[in-house]
Each structure stands twice: as structure tokens, then as C-alpha cells.
Design an enzyme around this catalytic site. Sequence first.
Site, mmCIF file in Angstrom:
data_model
loop_
_atom_site.group_PDB
_atom_site.id
_atom_site.type_symbol
_atom_site.label_atom_id
_atom_site.label_comp_id
_atom_site.label_asym_id
_atom_site.label_seq_id
_atom_site.Cartn_x
_atom_site.Cartn_y
_atom_site.Cartn_z
ATOM 1 N N VAL A 1 0.847 -1.195 0.000
ATOM 2 C CA VAL A 1 0.000 0.000 0.000
ATOM 3 C C VAL A 1 0.882 1.244 0.000
ATOM 4 O O VAL A 1 1.703 1.451 0.893
ATOM 5 C CB VAL A 1 -0.946 0.016 1.216
ATOM 6 C CG1 VAL A 1 -1.810 1.282 1.189
ATOM 7 C CG2 VAL A 1 -1.828 -1.227 1.222
ATOM 8 N N LYS A 2 0.709 2.061 -1.023
ATOM 9 C CA LYS A 2 1.522 3.259 -1.209
ATOM 10 C C LYS A 2 0.784 4.450 -0.594
ATOM 11 O O LYS A 2 -0.340 4.772 -0.993
ATOM 12 C CB LYS A 2 1.755 3.464 -2.708
ATOM 13 C CG LYS A 2 2.872 4.412 -3.077
ATOM 14 C CD LYS A 2 3.068 4.355 -4.603
ATOM 15 C CE LYS A 2 4.174 5.247 -5.080
ATOM 16 N NZ LYS A 2 4.274 5.214 -6.562
ATOM 17 N N VAL A 3 1.442 5.091 0.367
ATOM 18 C CA VAL A 3 0.810 6.117 1.198
ATOM 19 C C VAL A 3 1.617 7.411 1.101
ATOM 20 O O VAL A 3 2.853 7.376 1.147
ATOM 21 C CB VAL A 3 0.755 5.649 2.672
ATOM 22 C CG1 VAL A 3 0.144 6.721 3.564
ATOM 23 C CG2 VAL A 3 -0.020 4.339 2.784
#
Length: 218
Positions: free
Chosen positions: A86-88
Site C-alpha cells: 500500500v503506497k501512502v
Amino acid sequence: MKFFIDTANLAQIKEAYDLGILDGVTTNPSLMAKEGITGEAAILKHYVDICNIADGDVSAEVISTDYEGMIAEGEKLAALHENIVVKVPMIKDGIKAIKYFSSKGIKTNCTLIFSAGQAILAAKAGATYISPFVGRLDDISFDGMELIAQIAHIFAVQAYPTQILAASIRNPIHIIKSAEMGAHVITSPLPPILALLSHPLTDKGLAQFLADHAKANG
């Protein structure tokens, strides 16, 4: 150092995979749009298609900028495939989300890193990867590679397990310097990766070998 390809183009991902050097993929909404992938259902399916080609981590970016939205999106993305990361974004609620995901065993990539301070906060929150954007720093006359070296030194001193993923790669020199400065991963479009193959002396030498072989064999 691991090689990721920064694209949503399935043909390019397959080409990098067939080359034998692909360790993962990074994507973002802009790259999805570039490939004409729009709408939630199509985007989610495309992430699965990428995971089915790439044998490694695949960063899938949330678009929410509030904590609750990032958690909801991130959990949905993580459920798509075991390789999803998950890219945050590097914002206050992003750090809170990374801490949450870390506690749940969900891998994360903190994106849009431009300082060592930001990298430290992401590592403290438990990010799997942090993504310093070296090319964008170069664009405003800052040395992106100096940032990679600084973060690598800090992470080594502090024994942070977070991996440095050098992003915004523009050319093969960025790749080489990232390796030299201690990045664990680079993510690049395909052309700079393929450019590593080329050298005029290699071309000249191969041409000479083939010419000599032809001459010797009539």
C-alpha cells in the site's frame, strides 16, 4: 539492489520480467491514467493483472488524504493479492496510516519523500519502503543522490529495517548512483533500465568479433 519498474504498462512489465531482472512494480494514478485505466473496478483488476506478471512487491497507491479514507482504501488494495504494497503519501495522516498498516502486517511504501526527516518519521512508523524522489529534487537544483546517501547512513546507524526505494529515476546514471549511495531498491521506467545494457565499446567489440568470425569462416 532490487529493480522495480515504474509503470502500469503490462507489456513493459512483461519485458522487464523476461529480461530476468524484475523484482517488483510501482504504480500511481497518473501511470494508470496514462494507460487508459479508469474507474475503480478497472484499476483494481489492473493491479491484479500486474501481480500476475510480476513476481514481487507491487505498490498500489491510495488517493485519499485523510486517515479513515487511506485505511479503507489500503485494506481493499491489500486484499487483492499477497504482493500488494500500500503506497501512502508523506503527510501526517499518512504516517498514522502506515503505523496502522504495520500493526496489521500490511506492507507499505511511503511516497513523496524529499527530506531525511520525512524518511525518519516513515521508518519510525514502520514503513516497508520509503520513496525519495531523486529526479524531482534534481529539477529544483537539490542533489537527489545526496539525500539517498544521507538516508542510507541514518538507517544504517539506527538499524531501521525500512528499505530505501529510489524513485523519480530519469536516466541510467541515477540507477548507478543509487546503488553506489546505498539504496535498497530503484524504481524506474523501462528506458533507463535498458540503457544500462548499452556501451559503444561493447557494440564495437561485438561487431569486430562477428566480422572476424565471418572472415575466418568464409
